[in-house]
Write a protein that holds these residues in place. Structure first.
Motif, short mmCIF file in Angstrom:
data_model
loop_
_atom_site.label_atom_id
_atom_site.label_comp_id
_atom_site.label_asym_id
_atom_site.label_seq_id
_atom_site.Cartn_x
_atom_site.Cartn_y
_atom_site.Cartn_z
N ASP A 126 0.83 -1.20 0.00
CA ASP A 126 0.00 0.00 0.00
C ASP A 126 0.87 1.26 0.00
OD1 ASP A 126 -2.81 0.71 0.17
OD2 ASP A 126 -2.25 1.73 2.04
N ARG A 127 1.94 1.21 0.84
CA ARG A 127 2.92 2.32 0.82
C ARG A 127 4.30 1.75 0.63
NH1 ARG A 127 1.38 6.91 0.33
NH2 ARG A 127 3.24 8.09 0.89
N SER B 214 1.78 8.24 -6.01
CA SER B 214 1.20 8.70 -4.74
C SER B 214 1.44 7.69 -3.61
CB SER B 214 -0.31 8.93 -4.90
OG SER B 214 -0.92 7.69 -5.24
N ARG B 215 1.78 6.46 -3.97
CA ARG B 215 2.03 5.44 -2.93
C ARG B 215 3.51 5.35 -2.55
NH1 ARG B 215 -0.41 0.76 -6.11
NH2 ARG B 215 0.70 -0.57 -4.62
N CYS C 249 7.17 6.80 -1.31
CA CYS C 249 7.71 7.86 -0.44
C CYS C 249 9.22 7.65 -0.27
CB CYS C 249 6.97 7.77 0.90
SG CYS C 249 7.43 9.04 2.06
N ASP D 64 5.36 9.57 7.93
CA ASP D 64 4.47 9.24 6.82
C ASP D 64 3.32 8.33 7.28
OD1 ASP D 64 4.21 9.22 3.66
OD2 ASP D 64 3.85 7.16 4.37
N LYS E 14 0.81 10.40 9.01
CA LYS E 14 0.01 11.20 8.07
C LYS E 14 -1.07 10.36 7.38
CE LYS E 14 0.96 13.75 3.88
NZ LYS E 14 2.07 13.96 2.96
N HIS E 15 -0.70 9.15 6.98
CA HIS E 15 -1.62 8.37 6.15
C HIS E 15 -2.51 7.39 6.91
CE1 HIS E 15 0.97 9.81 2.90
NE2 HIS E 15 -0.10 9.63 2.16
N TYR E 16 -2.10 6.98 8.09
CA TYR E 16 -2.84 5.89 8.73
C TYR E 16 -3.39 6.22 10.11
CZ TYR E 16 -0.86 3.19 4.93
OH TYR E 16 -0.52 2.74 3.69
#
Ligand code: UD1
Length: 373
Positions: free
Chosen positions: A146-147, A167-168, A170, A367, A370-372
């Motif tokens: 997912d990331r 977008s996935r 980093c 990160d 921020k995302h999870y």
């Protein structure tokens, strides 16, 4: 606020130094995240496991799946079978995996089928050599993650080429270098390690020995290749002593194929697999490192020590483009030429790649927040 559990997976030796800084960094979010550490047991010897946990300050795993060795299919399948019940019980918010070993793909596959997001640290590295088991693990893990956290910018190009949306992805830098920077000062001098293993150390000087590691199936499983490499190394050892901590896979093959005498004929100092700190100590005072490991290619670049890579390719090209690494393969003439060049000129000096600054884990955790969370 509800705390979220993130399952963190380790299995084999190179995973431990990648996971340690991430686990430490999670403590900054302890009100929001509970890391749940799973050790698959892919590596189980004390030398391959326990000493790393102690030295890197990794907590006891919450569960050890105890899978041990086997064929790739056996090992991968056993990890999957034993990992699924853990996810059923723990019900994590995400599964975080590192690197490219069988434990990495096995646990990622179980998680994604249960629709649990997979977070892959060290994504996007490609050797373009599909005979290498790790290359398959890398490609597949990245496809289902997912990331994707990358160590070098080229990794993003590889991932986008394989259809992964930017977008996935980093770019965070290299967690292995986080561990190196955090631990270098604690590394014992090389002579102390030789003494610990009752090896002669008085006649070996800092900057006047080579360090060797070798364990890739492509190098050690085929007796002809193994013999050729050992003969090259014995020739190197006539010019400067070679310290050789031997991986269990390599030791078994050397013994099975009756090549012990070959090693004994050279100026080689053979050791069992050494701990993480001992390895850093051996590396930092070496004139050069000869290796087929991925991690050592990166660590030598960070330390500015010339690295002679005994493989035909690397998934870590930044260590060649910017660092101290030279890919020589297994051709004895090429190995000799590269070693002689380092002895004459000092070898490549290189520079530190971007974000190999000891702060990769903090970028990863930021990160995740921020995302999870
Ligand atoms: C694995 C990783 C490789 C990594 C290496 C670091 C895969 C596909 N490969 O390779 O990417 O660079 O770890 O060490 O995941 N053995 C022991 N004790 C142990 C572990 C292994 O004696 O604690 C022996 C067993 O005989 C085993 C052999 O070493 O069959 C190989 O172990 P395995 O886990 O299959 O792969 P590695 O070669 O260590």
């Amino acid at each position: 606020m509800n705390k979220k559990t993130i399952v963190c997976v380790v299995g084999a030796r190179p995973n431990f130094m990648k996971m340690a800084p991430i686990l430490k960094e999670f403590t900054t979010l302890k009100e929001q995240v509970t890391p749940y550490l799973v050790h698959t047991g892919q590596h189980y010897d004390h030398d391959m496991k326990a000493s790393f946990f102690q030295q890197l300050g990794i907590p006891e795993p919450d569960v050890d799946l105890g899978v041990g060795s086997g064929s790739h299919s056996e090992q991968t399948a056993n990890i999957m079978l034993r990992f699924e019940p853990v996810l059923n019980t723990v019900k994590p918010y995400a599964v975080l995996v590192v690197g490219d070993v069988n434990s990495t793909i096995a646990c990622s596959l179980v998680a994604v089928k249960k629709q649990i997001p997979v977070l892959h640290v060290e994504a996007g590295l490609r050797s373009r050599d599909r005979e290498m088991p790790e290359e398959i693990n890398r490609i597949l893990t990245d496809q289902i993650s997912d990331r994707l956290y990358t160590t070098e910018k080229d990794a993003e190009i590889n991932l986008r080429y394989e259809g992964i949306d930017s977008s996935r992805i980093c770019f965070v830098g290299n967690v292995m270098i986080d561990s190196l920077k955090a631990n270098l000062e604690q590394a014992p001098p090389f002579a102390e390690t030789l003494k610990e293993y009752q090896k002669p150390f008085n006649n070996i000087l800092a900057g006047k020995y080579a360090l060797l590691t070798m364990h890739r199936p492509a190098n050690v499983d085929n007796p002809l290749t193994l013999r050729k490499l050992l003969m090259s190394v014995v020739a190197v050892s006539q010019k400067l002593p070679v310290i050789f901590p031997i991986h269990p896979r390599t030791r078994t093959k050397i013994e099975q194929e009756g090549m012990k005498e070959l090693i004994d004929a050279g100026n080689l100092i053979c050791l069992p697999p050494v701990g993480y700190l001992q390895m850093l100590g051996l590396m930092k005072s070496a004139k050069m490192v000869l290796t087929d490991s991925g991690g050592l290619q990166e660590e030598t670049t960070s330390l500015g020590i010339p690295c002679v890579t005994l493989r035909e390719n690397t998934e870590r090209p930044i260590t060649v483009d910017q660092g101290t690494n030279t890919i020589v393969g297994t051709d004895p003439d090429k190995i000799k030429a590269c070693v002689d060049d380092i002895l004459t000129t000092g070898g490549k000096s290189g520079r530190t790649p971007e974000y190999w600054d000891g702060r990769a884990a903090s970028r990863i955790v930021a990160d995740i927040k921020k995302h999870y969370l």
